[in-house]
Motif scaffolding. Structure first.
Motif, PDB file in Angstrom:
ATOM      1  N   LEU A  45       0.778  -1.260  -0.084  1.00 57.22           N
ATOM      2  CA  LEU A  45       0.028  -0.128   0.117  1.00 57.22           C
ATOM      3  C   LEU A  45       0.927   1.313  -0.138  1.00 57.22           C
ATOM      4  O   LEU A  45       1.562   1.396   0.853  1.00 57.22           O
ATOM      5  N   THR A  46       0.694   2.147  -0.967  1.00 52.19           N
ATOM      6  CA  THR A  46       1.319   3.445  -1.018  1.00 52.19           C
ATOM      7  C   THR A  46       0.256   4.421  -0.799  1.00 52.19           C
ATOM      8  O   THR A  46      -0.730   4.648  -1.617  1.00 52.19           O
ATOM      9  N   LEU A  47       0.585   5.441   0.051  1.00 53.03           N
ATOM     10  CA  LEU A  47      -0.453   6.662   0.367  1.00 53.03           C
ATOM     11  C   LEU A  47       0.480   7.980   0.004  1.00 53.03           C
ATOM     12  O   LEU A  47       1.596   8.084   0.446  1.00 53.03           O
ATOM     13  N   ASP A  48      -0.179   8.697  -0.766  1.00 54.46           N
ATOM     14  CA  ASP A  48       0.587   9.931  -1.221  1.00 54.46           C
ATOM     15  C   ASP A  48      -0.329  11.079  -0.956  1.00 54.46           C
ATOM     16  O   ASP A  48      -1.384  11.622  -1.734  1.00 54.46           O
ATOM     17  N   ASN A  49      -0.543  11.934   0.253  1.00 50.42           N
ATOM     18  CA  ASN A  49      -1.192  13.051   0.526  1.00 50.42           C
ATOM     19  C   ASN A  49      -2.914  12.429   0.457  1.00 50.42           C
ATOM     20  O   ASN A  49      -3.629  13.363  -0.104  1.00 50.42           O
ATOM     21  N   THR A  50      -2.898  11.034   0.941  1.00 55.97           N
ATOM     22  CA  THR A  50      -4.412  10.416   0.768  1.00 55.97           C
ATOM     23  C   THR A  50      -5.200  10.981   1.934  1.00 55.97           C
ATOM     24  O   THR A  50      -4.877  10.844   3.242  1.00 55.97           O
ATOM     25  N   PRO A  51      -6.396  11.451   1.779  1.00 56.20           N
ATOM     26  CA  PRO A  51      -7.392  11.735   2.858  1.00 56.20           C
ATOM     27  C   PRO A  51      -7.950  10.609   3.550  1.00 56.20           C
ATOM     28  O   PRO A  51      -8.102   9.307   3.030  1.00 56.20           O
ATOM     29  N   ALA A  52      -8.003  10.687   4.731  1.00 58.15           N
ATOM     30  CA  ALA A  52      -8.300   9.604   5.903  1.00 58.15           C
ATOM     31  C   ALA A  52      -9.208  10.207   6.930  1.00 58.15           C
ATOM     32  O   ALA A  52      -9.216  11.387   7.030  1.00 58.15           O
ATOM     33  N   ARG A  53      -9.883   9.314   7.461  1.00 54.76           N
ATOM     34  CA  ARG A  53     -10.631   9.619   8.711  1.00 54.76           C
ATOM     35  C   ARG A  53      -9.953   9.228   9.986  1.00 54.76           C
ATOM     36  O   ARG A  53      -9.649   8.077  10.085  1.00 54.76           O
ATOM     37  N   LEU A  54      -9.706   9.821  10.944  1.00 57.51           N
ATOM     38  CA  LEU A  54      -9.123   9.563  12.475  1.00 57.51           C
ATOM     39  C   LEU A  54     -10.143   8.708  12.978  1.00 57.51           C
ATOM     40  O   LEU A  54     -11.227   9.096  13.239  1.00 57.51           O
ATOM     41  N   ILE A  55      -9.396   7.628  13.689  1.00 53.82           N
ATOM     42  CA  ILE A  55     -10.426   6.809  14.224  1.00 53.82           C
ATOM     43  C   ILE A  55      -9.768   7.032  15.918  1.00 53.82           C
ATOM     44  O   ILE A  55      -8.692   6.805  16.198  1.00 53.82           O
ATOM     45  N   GLY A  56     -10.732   7.216  16.689  1.00 53.35           N
ATOM     46  CA  GLY A  56     -10.448   7.618  18.026  1.00 53.35           C
ATOM     47  C   GLY A  56      -9.717   9.140  18.136  1.00 53.35           C
ATOM     48  O   GLY A  56     -10.044  10.042  17.318  1.00 53.35           O
ATOM     49  N   ASP A  57      -8.769   9.131  19.111  1.00 54.96           N
ATOM     50  CA  ASP A  57      -8.076  10.303  19.128  1.00 54.96           C
ATOM     51  C   ASP A  57      -6.497  10.396  18.649  1.00 54.96           C
ATOM     52  O   ASP A  57      -6.086   9.182  18.768  1.00 54.96           O
ATOM     53  N   ALA A  58      -6.237  11.543  18.301  1.00 60.11           N
ATOM     54  CA  ALA A  58      -4.943  11.509  17.807  1.00 60.11           C
ATOM     55  C   ALA A  58      -3.859  11.171  18.825  1.00 60.11           C
ATOM     56  O   ALA A  58      -3.748  11.872  19.994  1.00 60.11           O
ATOM     57  N   GLY A  59      -2.930  10.241  18.570  1.00 66.07           N
ATOM     58  CA  GLY A  59      -1.953  10.004  19.483  1.00 66.07           C
ATOM     59  C   GLY A  59      -2.304   9.200  20.665  1.00 66.07           C
ATOM     60  O   GLY A  59      -1.676   8.534  21.670  1.00 66.07           O
ATOM     61  N   GLY A  60      -3.620   8.530  20.693  1.00 65.05           N
ATOM     62  CA  GLY A  60      -4.356   7.851  21.638  1.00 65.05           C
ATOM     63  C   GLY A  60      -4.460   6.414  21.099  1.00 65.05           C
ATOM     64  O   GLY A  60      -5.239   5.709  21.851  1.00 65.05           O
TER      65      GLY A  60
END
Length: 364
Positions: A199-214
């Protein structure tokens, strides 16, 4: 302490066993395992109708199980049937979604309307270096991912991918659609059947699951559950190899008698049987201690993973050697079970890695 599966798990395991027996005979298994997807979508649809995926998750997440023993019961039957499909990816990615309260998305996966994969392992160069760690950057309320992941289970067939990534706040998890901008997939078949991809991602939009860093706690738990599933699958395959070898020793004759009557082979087979019982005990221990403190859970998980690697190699080698040349033939299921068993040692860390991890945990 009672380590039996219980009536409900046993009933589901029996139903799953019959389903595999009715729909996944050896020819069908081989056709599915070496197809472009690496598994049968029709078989997967049947599993969702049977409610098998729901057994892997809690009632709050839309399932009806979710314990380590529930996962063990399912993966035992997967091992006996040598079934291919995104079982492990669905379990681990689903556990991340479950921990974050993503019941709606997980419900679609349980119902079979979406196929889920888990991109956790980094893509590795030939020299062992990481290609490009996946990092997430925030753009207002949205997030974008860049980097690469390797050996993503059934990537080519996935609709949704749970991706682990680093943010400024620490380890995080994201949900990415397989048709998102900047996402590239390179799929391939695996040596033991099934499929994976890079899998290669290049500035790919994504949805955060839970809290950032958590995400660390949820990821540790998902990986621990993956270990339990893997060791239960491995023990089931060992049992298949053991039974096939005992049957062969009772029918193959030399000098007018079954070769199973020879004392040397009896001793070797007895050793295999005893070692498999040790592996079974370690798998039960891993499930029984799953809800303990993380250090205890992980110690028993690593002990089980080390044990199935060691015993799995012995079981596969003895099964093939006692069958002779026919044990290596493509036409004989035994060779494929042995291949899968050896490959399972390398899933989520091999026996050497888990011995080192166990010693570190035991010393802390």
């Amino acid at each position: 302490m009672d380590f039996s599966l219980g009536d409900d798990r046993r009933m589901m395991a029996d139903s799953l066993s019959r389903y595999f027996s009715d729909t996944l005979d050896w020819e069908a298994r081989q056709a599915a395992a070496h197809s472009e997807d690496g598994f049968s979508r029709q078989m997967w649809s049947g599993l969702t109708e049977l409610g098998v995926l729901g057994m892997l998750f809690s009632e709050e997440a839309g399932g009806y199980g979710g314990s380590a023993f529930d996962a063990g019961a399912v993966f035992s039957e997967v091992g006996k049937a040598l079934a291919t499909g995104p079982f492990l990816a669905t379990l681990m990615a689903g556990k991340v979604l479950e921990a974050a309260g993503e019941a709606d998305t997980l419900g679609e996966v349980i119902a079979g309307s979406r196929l889920l994969s888990f991109a956790d392992e980094p893509a590795i160069n030939a020299d062992g270096s990481v290609v490009a760690p996946v990092r997430a950057t925030q753009d207002g309320e949205s997030w974008r991912l860049s980097g690469a992941k390797g050996v993503v289970e059934y990537l080519g067939a996935a609709d949704l991918i749970v991706v682990t990534a680093e943010t400024e706040a620490g380890p995080s998890t994201f949900l990415v659609a397989s048709d998102a901008d900047g996402l590239k997939r390179r799929s391939y078949r695996l040596v033991d059947g099934g499929a994976a991809g890079e899998l290669t991602l290049d500035n790919t939009p994504a949805r955060l699951i839970g809290d950032a860093g958590g995400a660390q706690q949820a990821l540790d738990a998902a990986r621990a559950m993956g270990l339990v599933a893997t060791v239960w699958e491995a023990v089931a395959i060992m049992e298949v190899l053991r039974d096939a070898t005992i049957d062969y020793l009772g029918t193959r004759k030399q000098f007018g008698v079954p070769i199973g009557a020879f004392q040397a082979l009896k001793h070797r087979m007895t050793t295999v049987a005893l070692e498999i019982e040790q592996a079974r005990s370690s798998a039960i221990n891993a499930a029984a201690h799953f809800d303990k403190a993380p250090a205890v859970r992980d110690r028993f998980g690593s002990a089980a993973k080390y044990t199935i690697g060691k015993v799995g190699a012995l079981t596969a080698e003895e099964a093939i050697q006692m069958h002779g040349g026919i044990g290596m033939s493509w036409e004989m299921p035994l060779s494929h079970f042995a291949k899968r068993l050896i490959m399972l040692d390398h899933v989520l860390g091999d026996e050497d890695a888990h011995m080192a991890r166990y010693l570190k945990l035991a010393a802390s």
